[in-house]
Design a protein around this motif. Structure first.
Motif, PDB file in Angstrom:
ATOM      1  N   ASP A   1     -46.974  46.323 -66.211  1.00  0.00           N
ATOM      2  CA  ASP A   1     -46.911  47.311 -67.288  1.00  0.00           C
ATOM      3  C   ASP A   1     -46.554  48.664 -66.688  1.00  0.00           C
ATOM      4  OD1 ASP A   1     -47.562  45.551 -69.380  1.00  0.00           O
ATOM      5  OD2 ASP A   1     -49.703  45.782 -68.990  1.00  0.00           O
ATOM      6  N   GLU A   2     -45.342  49.155 -66.984  1.00  0.00           N
ATOM      7  CA  GLU A   2     -44.900  50.442 -66.453  1.00  0.00           C
ATOM      8  C   GLU A   2     -45.384  51.597 -67.324  1.00  0.00           C
ATOM      9  OE1 GLU A   2     -43.576  50.479 -63.619  1.00  0.00           O
ATOM     10  OE2 GLU A   2     -42.629  48.527 -63.306  1.00  0.00           O
TER      11      GLU A   2
ATOM     12  N   SER B   1     -44.515  58.396 -71.203  1.00  0.00           N
ATOM     13  CA  SER B   1     -43.395  57.469 -71.353  1.00  0.00           C
ATOM     14  C   SER B   1     -42.463  57.477 -70.150  1.00  0.00           C
ATOM     15  CB  SER B   1     -42.596  57.817 -72.614  1.00  0.00           C
ATOM     16  OG  SER B   1     -42.002  59.106 -72.500  1.00  0.00           O
ATOM     17  N   ALA B   2     -42.832  58.195 -69.093  1.00  0.00           N
ATOM     18  CA  ALA B   2     -41.975  58.319 -67.912  1.00  0.00           C
ATOM     19  C   ALA B   2     -42.047  57.040 -67.070  1.00  0.00           C
ATOM     20  CB  ALA B   2     -42.387  59.525 -67.085  1.00  0.00           C
ATOM     21  N   ILE B   3     -40.983  56.289 -67.066  1.00  0.00           N
ATOM     22  CA  ILE B   3     -40.910  55.002 -66.358  1.00  0.00           C
ATOM     23  C   ILE B   3     -40.652  55.246 -64.866  1.00  0.00           C
ATOM     24  CG2 ILE B   3     -39.751  52.762 -66.279  1.00  0.00           C
ATOM     25  CD1 ILE B   3     -38.781  53.358 -69.170  1.00  0.00           C
ATOM     26  N   PHE B   4     -41.387  54.541 -64.005  1.00  0.00           N
ATOM     27  CA  PHE B   4     -41.250  54.590 -62.544  1.00  0.00           C
ATOM     28  C   PHE B   4     -41.639  55.960 -61.961  1.00  0.00           C
ATOM     29  CE2 PHE B   4     -37.523  51.638 -63.569  1.00  0.00           C
ATOM     30  CZ  PHE B   4     -38.317  50.506 -63.541  1.00  0.00           C
ATOM     31  N   ARG B   5     -42.453  56.733 -62.677  1.00  0.00           N
ATOM     32  CA  ARG B   5     -42.788  58.070 -62.209  1.00  0.00           C
ATOM     33  C   ARG B   5     -43.438  58.039 -60.828  1.00  0.00           C
ATOM     34  NH1 ARG B   5     -40.303  61.567 -62.857  1.00  0.00           N
ATOM     35  NH2 ARG B   5     -40.294  61.453 -60.592  1.00  0.00           N
ATOM     36  N   GLU B   6     -44.465  57.230 -60.654  1.00  0.00           N
ATOM     37  CA  GLU B   6     -45.155  57.180 -59.368  1.00  0.00           C
ATOM     38  C   GLU B   6     -44.260  56.605 -58.274  1.00  0.00           C
ATOM     39  OE1 GLU B   6     -48.854  55.165 -59.731  1.00  0.00           O
ATOM     40  OE2 GLU B   6     -49.730  56.622 -61.112  1.00  0.00           O
ATOM     41  N   ALA B   7     -43.469  55.596 -58.621  1.00  0.00           N
ATOM     42  CA  ALA B   7     -42.583  54.986 -57.631  1.00  0.00           C
ATOM     43  C   ALA B   7     -41.520  55.969 -57.164  1.00  0.00           C
ATOM     44  CB  ALA B   7     -41.935  53.737 -58.216  1.00  0.00           C
TER      45      ALA B   7
ATOM     46  N   ASP C   1     -41.825  59.306 -57.149  1.00  0.00           N
ATOM     47  CA  ASP C   1     -42.493  60.301 -56.322  1.00  0.00           C
ATOM     48  C   ASP C   1     -42.722  59.763 -54.909  1.00  0.00           C
ATOM     49  OD1 ASP C   1     -42.591  62.165 -58.359  1.00  0.00           O
ATOM     50  OD2 ASP C   1     -44.616  61.637 -58.990  1.00  0.00           O
ATOM     51  N   ALA C   2     -43.122  58.501 -54.816  1.00  0.00           N
ATOM     52  CA  ALA C   2     -43.339  57.894 -53.502  1.00  0.00           C
ATOM     53  C   ALA C   2     -42.028  57.780 -52.734  1.00  0.00           C
ATOM     54  CB  ALA C   2     -43.989  56.518 -53.663  1.00  0.00           C
ATOM     55  N   LEU C   3     -40.943  57.451 -53.445  1.00  0.00           N
ATOM     56  CA  LEU C   3     -39.635  57.333 -52.800  1.00  0.00           C
ATOM     57  C   LEU C   3     -39.172  58.695 -52.279  1.00  0.00           C
ATOM     58  CD1 LEU C   3     -37.534  55.082 -52.313  1.00  0.00           C
ATOM     59  CD2 LEU C   3     -36.402  55.814 -54.428  1.00  0.00           C
ATOM     60  N   ALA C   4     -39.394  59.752 -53.064  1.00  0.00           N
ATOM     61  CA  ALA C   4     -39.025  61.099 -52.612  1.00  0.00           C
ATOM     62  C   ALA C   4     -39.837  61.521 -51.393  1.00  0.00           C
ATOM     63  CB  ALA C   4     -39.228  62.089 -53.755  1.00  0.00           C
ATOM     64  N   ALA C   5     -41.097  61.107 -51.343  1.00  0.00           N
ATOM     65  CA  ALA C   5     -41.936  61.436 -50.187  1.00  0.00           C
ATOM     66  C   ALA C   5     -41.450  60.729 -48.925  1.00  0.00           C
ATOM     67  CB  ALA C   5     -43.388  61.056 -50.475  1.00  0.00           C
ATOM     68  N   ARG C   6     -40.886  59.533 -49.093  1.00  0.00           N
ATOM     69  CA  ARG C   6     -40.364  58.787 -47.934  1.00  0.00           C
ATOM     70  C   ARG C   6     -39.011  59.318 -47.473  1.00  0.00           C
ATOM     71  NH1 ARG C   6     -42.251  54.277 -50.856  1.00  0.00           N
ATOM     72  NH2 ARG C   6     -40.129  53.629 -51.417  1.00  0.00           N
ATOM     73  N   HIS C   7     -38.329  60.055 -48.360  1.00  0.00           N
ATOM     74  CA  HIS C   7     -36.996  60.570 -48.018  1.00  0.00           C
ATOM     75  C   HIS C   7     -36.946  62.072 -48.285  1.00  0.00           C
ATOM     76  CE1 HIS C   7     -35.260  56.523 -47.533  1.00  0.00           C
ATOM     77  NE2 HIS C   7     -36.024  56.195 -48.551  1.00  0.00           N
ATOM     78  N   PRO C   8     -37.771  62.847 -47.595  1.00  0.00           N
ATOM     79  CA  PRO C   8     -37.806  64.293 -47.836  1.00  0.00           C
ATOM     80  C   PRO C   8     -36.449  64.928 -47.542  1.00  0.00           C
ATOM     81  CG  PRO C   8     -38.949  63.742 -45.802  1.00  0.00           C
ATOM     82  CD  PRO C   8     -38.654  62.447 -46.487  1.00  0.00           C
ATOM     83  N   GLY C   9     -35.994  65.748 -48.467  1.00  0.00           N
ATOM     84  CA  GLY C   9     -34.716  66.425 -48.283  1.00  0.00           C
ATOM     85  C   GLY C   9     -33.513  65.638 -48.747  1.00  0.00           C
TER      86      GLY C   9
END
Length: 339
Positions: free
Chosen positions: A17-18, A146-152, A154-162
């Motif tokens: 459930d997203e 209603s924001a789909i994949f919000r946490e995912a 954010d985590a992806l941006a943290a793994r690829h800073p910049g």
């Protein structure tokens, strides 16, 4: 050789459930695919195409994400009835909303409205994993709930800073997306990928064009489902009567499931429409040139496609066309639907 557009059983391994109205279905479907592609499912006698939210470069399973549409026949059924272990019928992956292999150094900008984030999320994951590209992503949702994949994301941006820059838009906080917000991302040197509701996509596309973005760097994913009714295998619809007003010199011959029928050509009629008029029930889904469900091969004559967002150059060279978009350009045309 053409892609296999027959239907194959795929088993649901888990459901996530997203949001309250959006679910991801992980599938045991060992199909090779490219980021940004989709599967077409046969559900309740109807065909629907859903994009993969997974990436073949980062995820160990194939996933599709489906938002429940109020009153939607297929999305409602998927949400209500499916459980892990259930099986669906699906085609192999299709679609050309994919990363360009000649642009690995070019920045990528994604614009995703609502559930349009699904294929864009797949593209973003693959771009970050397989190229040095910088990525900017504008997501537009009605509210934070209603924001789909919000946490995912954010985590992806943290793994690829910049490298991954997220621009979150919430209608209840920011109002509707405006042209100024889009112009801020309108890098002429980037590839721009757009998916979402039609008004959102039209605004993004027109704003980018007005800002001088070359048309060949704007990629839009559209799905316009058309109704499809399953016909029993032993039922043969009667061909419709011809009228002299719209008939033109020439014929269209259609070969489908071992049967061959010929009808006179009609002005402005596609090969798909000719096949229906011949009494066939040919495969189709979007009828907008995006999904390739109606794909068939010309063995005689020529036809011109109005729109082609699904077939690649090799398939066209082999004689394949999207029958929902192809109009005959020669007097005699023969088209074969391959099982």
């Amino acid at each position: 050789m053409a892609r296999d557009h027959g239907f194959h059983p795929v088993r649901i391994t888990r459901i996530v459930d997203e949001t309250p109205d959006t679910r991801t279905f992980a599938l045991d479907a060992p199909f090779p695919y490219r980021a940004g592609q989709f599967l077409t499912f046969k559900v309740c006698g109807t065909l629907r195409s859903y994009s993969m939210s997974s990436s073949p470069d980062t995820d160990g399973e194939l996933c599709v994400t489906v938002k429940r549409v109020p009153g939607g026949l297929v999305s409602g059924w998927l949400h209500t009835h499916l459980r892990p272990g259930d099986t669906l019928e699906a085609t192999r992956p299709g679609g050309s909303f994919c990363l360009r292999t000649d642009a690995v150094e070019r920045p990528l900008v994604g614009y995703a409205g609502g559930s349009g984030i699904t294929p864009v999320f797949s593209l973003v994951k693959s771009a970050l994993a397989t190229t040095p590209r910088s990525v900017s992503l504008l997501t537009a949702h009605q509210s934070s709930g209603s924001a789909i994949f919000r946490e995912a994301l954010d985590a992806l941006a943290a793994r690829h800073p910049g490298r991954l820059r997220l621009h979150d838009h919430l209608d209840d906080r920011d109002g509707l997306v405006g042209a100024e917000e889009i112009r801020a991302l309108a890098d002429r040197d980037a590839d721009h990928y757009i998916c979402g509701p039609e008004p959102f996509m039209a605004l993004v596309e027109s704003t980018l064009t007005a800002a001088g973005t070359p048309a060949e760097r704007i990629f839009v994913e559209r799905f316009t489902p058309a109704p499809f009714k399953e016909t029993p295998a032993d039922a043969v619809p009667a061909p419709s009567e011809e009228t002299s007003a719209d008939a033109v010199p020439g014929t269209v011959t259609v070969d489908l499931r071992g049967q061959r029928r010929t009808v006179p050509q009609r002005v402005g009629e596609t090969l798909l429409q000719s096949a229906r008029r011949a009494g066939f029930t040919p495969p189709f889904s979007c009828e907008s040139g995006d999904c390739a469900t109606c794909m068939a091969r010309l063995t005689d004559g020529e036809a011109k496609m109005r729109v082609n967002n699904a077939l690649d150059a090799d398939e066209i060279a082999e004689g394949y066309v999207l029958t929902c978009q192809a109009e005959p350009t020669t007097a005699e045309v023969t088209v074969i639907y391959e099982d």
